[in-house]
Design a protein around this motif. Structure first.
Motif, PDB file in Angstrom:
ATOM      1  N   TRP A  24       0.901  -1.098   0.115  1.00 25.27           N
ATOM      2  CA  TRP A  24      -0.045   0.060  -0.124  1.00 25.27           C
ATOM      3  C   TRP A  24       0.955   1.277  -0.077  1.00 25.27           C
ATOM      4  O   TRP A  24       0.406   2.370  -0.652  1.00 25.27           O
ATOM      5  N   LYS A  25       1.897   1.349   0.704  1.00 30.49           N
ATOM      6  CA  LYS A  25       2.878   2.367   1.057  1.00 30.49           C
ATOM      7  C   LYS A  25       3.446   2.649  -0.614  1.00 30.49           C
ATOM      8  O   LYS A  25       3.672   3.699  -1.059  1.00 30.49           O
ATOM      9  N   ALA A  26       4.011   1.676  -1.230  1.00 29.63           N
ATOM     10  CA  ALA A  26       4.463   1.641  -2.602  1.00 29.63           C
ATOM     11  C   ALA A  26       3.503   2.045  -3.683  1.00 29.63           C
ATOM     12  O   ALA A  26       3.817   2.909  -4.417  1.00 29.63           O
ATOM     13  N   THR A  27       2.155   1.612  -3.351  1.00 26.58           N
ATOM     14  CA  THR A  27       1.398   2.123  -4.470  1.00 26.58           C
ATOM     15  C   THR A  27       0.852   3.682  -4.246  1.00 26.58           C
ATOM     16  O   THR A  27       0.693   4.044  -5.354  1.00 26.58           O
ATOM     17  N   LEU A  28       0.756   3.877  -3.167  1.00 34.91           N
ATOM     18  CA  LEU A  28       0.503   5.343  -3.000  1.00 34.91           C
ATOM     19  C   LEU A  28       1.680   6.345  -3.391  1.00 34.91           C
ATOM     20  O   LEU A  28       1.503   7.339  -3.840  1.00 34.91           O
ATOM     21  N   ALA A  29       2.948   5.943  -3.382  1.00 40.75           N
ATOM     22  CA  ALA A  29       4.103   6.433  -3.643  1.00 40.75           C
ATOM     23  C   ALA A  29       4.529   6.406  -5.186  1.00 40.75           C
ATOM     24  O   ALA A  29       5.315   6.920  -5.958  1.00 40.75           O
ATOM     25  N   GLY A  30       3.320   5.538  -5.879  1.00 44.53           N
ATOM     26  CA  GLY A  30       3.473   5.398  -7.296  1.00 44.53           C
ATOM     27  C   GLY A  30       4.753   4.471  -7.873  1.00 44.53           C
ATOM     28  O   GLY A  30       5.404   4.659  -8.763  1.00 44.53           O
ATOM     29  N   GLU A  31       5.145   3.768  -7.015  1.00 39.81           N
ATOM     30  CA  GLU A  31       6.457   2.762  -7.030  1.00 39.81           C
ATOM     31  C   GLU A  31       6.171   1.506  -8.104  1.00 39.81           C
ATOM     32  O   GLU A  31       5.101   0.672  -7.538  1.00 39.81           O
ATOM     33  N   SER A  32       6.592   1.253  -9.118  1.00 35.52           N
ATOM     34  CA  SER A  32       6.126   0.229 -10.128  1.00 35.52           C
ATOM     35  C   SER A  32       7.196  -0.760  -9.714  1.00 35.52           C
ATOM     36  O   SER A  32       8.284  -0.875  -9.476  1.00 35.52           O
ATOM     37  N   GLY A  33       6.561  -2.063  -9.882  1.00 35.00           N
ATOM     38  CA  GLY A  33       7.257  -3.257  -9.822  1.00 35.00           C
ATOM     39  C   GLY A  33       7.550  -4.134 -11.125  1.00 35.00           C
ATOM     40  O   GLY A  33       7.952  -5.239 -11.156  1.00 35.00           O
ATOM     41  N   LEU A  34       7.215  -3.203 -12.163  1.00 36.80           N
ATOM     42  CA  LEU A  34       7.502  -3.719 -13.701  1.00 36.80           C
ATOM     43  C   LEU A  34       9.148  -3.514 -14.019  1.00 36.80           C
ATOM     44  O   LEU A  34       9.727  -2.566 -13.596  1.00 36.80           O
ATOM     45  N   ALA A  35       9.643  -4.692 -14.440  1.00 41.18           N
ATOM     46  CA  ALA A  35      10.959  -4.626 -15.087  1.00 41.18           C
ATOM     47  C   ALA A  35      11.225  -5.680 -15.935  1.00 41.18           C
ATOM     48  O   ALA A  35      10.314  -6.620 -16.021  1.00 41.18           O
ATOM     49  N   ARG A  36      12.487  -5.942 -16.488  1.00 42.66           N
ATOM     50  CA  ARG A  36      12.639  -6.998 -17.260  1.00 42.66           C
ATOM     51  C   ARG A  36      12.596  -8.421 -16.520  1.00 42.66           C
ATOM     52  O   ARG A  36      13.207  -8.545 -15.376  1.00 42.66           O
ATOM     53  N   VAL A  37      12.146  -9.423 -17.092  1.00 43.22           N
ATOM     54  CA  VAL A  37      12.083 -10.614 -16.486  1.00 43.22           C
ATOM     55  C   VAL A  37      13.386 -11.115 -16.047  1.00 43.22           C
ATOM     56  O   VAL A  37      14.331 -11.074 -16.877  1.00 43.22           O
ATOM     57  N   THR A  38      13.367 -11.884 -14.777  1.00 37.28           N
ATOM     58  CA  THR A  38      14.715 -12.555 -14.222  1.00 37.28           C
ATOM     59  C   THR A  38      14.328 -13.737 -13.806  1.00 37.28           C
ATOM     60  O   THR A  38      15.251 -14.642 -13.931  1.00 37.28           O
ATOM     61  N   ARG A  39      13.251 -14.522 -13.790  1.00 37.11           N
ATOM     62  CA  ARG A  39      12.748 -15.765 -13.538  1.00 37.11           C
ATOM     63  C   ARG A  39      13.159 -16.681 -14.447  1.00 37.11           C
ATOM     64  O   ARG A  39      13.379 -18.044 -14.327  1.00 37.11           O
ATOM     65  N   PHE A  40      13.359 -16.098 -15.790  1.00 36.21           N
ATOM     66  CA  PHE A  40      13.796 -16.996 -17.026  1.00 36.21           C
ATOM     67  C   PHE A  40      14.331 -16.012 -17.761  1.00 36.21           C
ATOM     68  O   PHE A  40      14.445 -14.872 -17.930  1.00 36.21           O
ATOM     69  N   ASP A  41      15.303 -16.428 -18.640  1.00 36.98           N
ATOM     70  CA  ASP A  41      15.712 -15.370 -19.837  1.00 36.98           C
ATOM     71  C   ASP A  41      14.633 -15.088 -21.078  1.00 36.98           C
ATOM     72  O   ASP A  41      14.446 -16.229 -21.661  1.00 36.98           O
ATOM     73  N   PRO A  42      14.446 -14.075 -21.034  1.00 32.89           N
ATOM     74  CA  PRO A  42      13.237 -13.751 -22.016  1.00 32.89           C
ATOM     75  C   PRO A  42      13.860 -13.376 -23.392  1.00 32.89           C
ATOM     76  O   PRO A  42      13.007 -12.885 -24.151  1.00 32.89           O
ATOM     77  N   GLU A  43      15.138 -13.461 -23.920  1.00 32.43           N
ATOM     78  CA  GLU A  43      15.835 -13.119 -24.742  1.00 32.43           C
ATOM     79  C   GLU A  43      15.045 -13.393 -25.974  1.00 32.43           C
ATOM     80  O   GLU A  43      15.073 -12.598 -27.122  1.00 32.43           O
ATOM     81  N   GLN A  44      14.642 -14.598 -26.052  1.00 33.57           N
ATOM     82  CA  GLN A  44      14.219 -15.193 -27.347  1.00 33.57           C
ATOM     83  C   GLN A  44      12.709 -14.780 -27.563  1.00 33.57           C
ATOM     84  O   GLN A  44      12.183 -15.240 -28.638  1.00 33.57           O
ATOM     85  N   TYR A  45      12.204 -14.180 -26.707  1.00 30.36           N
ATOM     86  CA  TYR A  45      10.806 -13.966 -26.788  1.00 30.36           C
ATOM     87  C   TYR A  45      10.450 -12.306 -27.079  1.00 30.36           C
ATOM     88  O   TYR A  45      11.101 -11.557 -26.741  1.00 30.36           O
ATOM     89  N   PRO A  46       9.257 -12.217 -28.026  1.00 31.88           N
ATOM     90  CA  PRO A  46       8.926 -10.755 -28.126  1.00 31.88           C
ATOM     91  C   PRO A  46       8.698 -10.070 -26.922  1.00 31.88           C
ATOM     92  O   PRO A  46       8.739  -8.635 -27.062  1.00 31.88           O
ATOM     93  N   SER A  47       8.288 -10.458 -25.947  1.00 42.04           N
ATOM     94  CA  SER A  47       7.682  -9.756 -24.848  1.00 42.04           C
ATOM     95  C   SER A  47       8.732 -10.003 -23.863  1.00 42.04           C
ATOM     96  O   SER A  47       9.029 -11.173 -23.496  1.00 42.04           O
ATOM     97  N   THR A  48       9.412  -9.133 -22.769  1.00 47.70           N
ATOM     98  CA  THR A  48      10.322  -9.138 -21.946  1.00 47.70           C
ATOM     99  C   THR A  48      10.166  -8.354 -20.827  1.00 47.70           C
ATOM    100  O   THR A  48      10.813  -8.957 -19.746  1.00 47.70           O
ATOM    101  N   VAL A  49       8.783  -7.980 -20.463  1.00 45.07           N
ATOM    102  CA  VAL A  49       8.883  -7.074 -19.207  1.00 45.07           C
ATOM    103  C   VAL A  49       7.777  -7.828 -18.423  1.00 45.07           C
ATOM    104  O   VAL A  49       6.622  -8.381 -18.792  1.00 45.07           O
TER     105      VAL A  49
END
Length: 415
Positions: A24-49
């Motif tokens: 809730w604190k992060a949401t009110l501060a406008g802090e995004s959790g979106l970033a390049r995928v790290t749970r697997f290597d997305p390099e071969q895919y058109p979507s990477t975020v």
């Protein structure tokens, strides 16, 4: 008179915050959790975020005996359930086992666990496939594991309506409350950030291919190009208000006042331009209208809308038209805090419900980040830039799931 259904506990695992108050604190501060995928290597895919839950170490939250038999998704769900139950002040061992149920939402089940075991099968042989594969992948596994862990043996179930599932789960929890079940753990948590969960989403053609996390997910914006997936969600403790008071509940986040769901017709059955009441915009609108009526309210009584906000221009246009028709152009504040988390599949609507309850509690509407303003054609009052303080009594939460599912929930602030 039907029992009043209230929410007394929240547990959140989200890409921009682990735990309800951190989220809730992060949401009110406008802090995004979106970033390049790290749970697997997305390099071969058109979507990477994507939106990945940060700082989560399963061993800190899950008993060692459960580690071999659970997927990342189920671990997040168990953790969120533990937090929600604690937040509600519930001691399951002191309540009747058959008076507590579990209803959660799911999409494709624990796909990361399944992918790992199939890789073992293909590369090593059947002897290397875990016996837990028989149930760990199953779409109902979160409901089952929560039920077993807390000895909740009352009416339980799972809703498979993708992004709409979190609302549907809470709606079904309310049905159980109205039938006399005192307490239901509900909501949804999902995690499909692995190739096996990634490829089907890419195949839908709805995912954003923008590599800049700040530009990838822009619902209602002029640069919208699709959605960004994420992991996590929210688990809620839903109770009969009288039972909650009798057991000594010290907090009530709000009332589940109204619920409705509709289903769009398959596109192949709609010939030519959609007639009134037959196309996706009308079915979403009908869900919203029915949920408001179910709460005994009118559109004028709604103080804020938490939008489905798909990020797909065609779908955003349809939702904006519903909102403008129902409330009037710019008639009610609209927000999409999921721009900070991505769309969490079966966990997304549950997180929106939790966020709406926190908004009602604190009298503030969180912003839609990265979208400077709604495209003029949409005619909606989109909350952007910073949180907006407001005297909030009611909130409407909307969600749509892939396949034509629409769901709407009306929440009322605790008295």
């Amino acid at each position: 008179m039907s029992p009043t259904t209230v929410v007394t506990g929240l547990g959140v695992t989200a890409p921009n915050g682990l735990g309800t108050e951190d989220f809730w604190k992060a949401t009110l501060a406008g802090e995004s959790g979106l970033a390049r995928v790290t749970r697997f290597d997305p390099e071969q895919y058109p979507s990477t975020v994507a939106g990945e839950v940060p700082g989560y170490t399963a061993e800190d939250h899950i008993p060692s005996r459960l580690m071999p038999q659970t997927d990342h998704m189920t671990r997040l769900a168990l953790t969120a359930a533990d937090w929600a139950i604690k937040d509600a002040g519930v001691e399951p061992g002191q309540l009747p086992e058959y008076g507590m149920g579990v209803v959660t939402s799911a999409s494709g089940g624990a796909v990361e666990f399944g992918q790992h075991e199939l890789q073992n099968l293909w590369s090593k042989g059947k002897e290397y496939v875990s016996a837990y594969q028989s149930f760990a992948w199953f779409y109902a596994v979160n409901t089952g594991q929560i039920s077993i862990r807390h000895k909740m043996r009352g009416p339980s179930g799972v809703l498979l309506t993708e992004q709409a599932g979190g609302i549907d789960a809470v709606g079904h929890a309310r049905r159980h409350i109205r039938k006399g079940v005192p307490l239901v753990v509900s909501g949804g948590v999902d995690a499909a950030l692995c190739p096996w969960g990634w490829v089907p989403q890419i195949a839908s053609g709805l995912m954003s291919t923008e590599s800049d996390p700040d530009r990838a997910f822009l619902p209602f914006g002029t640069g919208a190009s699709g959605y960004v997936p994420g992991e996590g969600g929210a688990i809620l403790v839903v109770e009969d208000a009288d039972s909650a008071r009798q057991r000594g509940a010290t907090q009530i986040y709000g009332e589940v006042a109204g619920y409705a769901a509709t289903l769009d017709p398959p596109p192949r059955l709609v010939a030519g331009p959609p007639a009134a009441g037959s196309g996706p915009p009308d079915r979403l609108g009908r869900a919203a209208e029915n949920a408001i009526a179910d709460a005994g309210l009118t559109p004028a009584d709604i103080d804020v809308v938490f939008a489905d906000a798909s990020g797909v221009p065609e779908l955003d246009r349809a939702e904006a038209r519903v909102l403008a028709d129902l409330f009037g152009p710019h008639g009610v504040p609209v927000t999409a805090p999921k721009t900070m988390t991505g769309r969490l599949l079966a966990g997304g609507a549950a997180l929106d419900v939790a966020t709406a309850l926190l908004s009602l509690r604190d009298g503030v509407i969180p912003p839609t980040v990265n979208v400077p303003e709604a495209a003029p054609e949409y005619r909606i009052d989109l909350v952007t830039g910073a949180p907006r303080e407001a005297a909030l009594r009611t909130a409407l939460v909307l969600a749509r799931g892939h396949g034509g599912f629409n769901a709407a929930l009306v929440l009322r602030r605790a008295a």
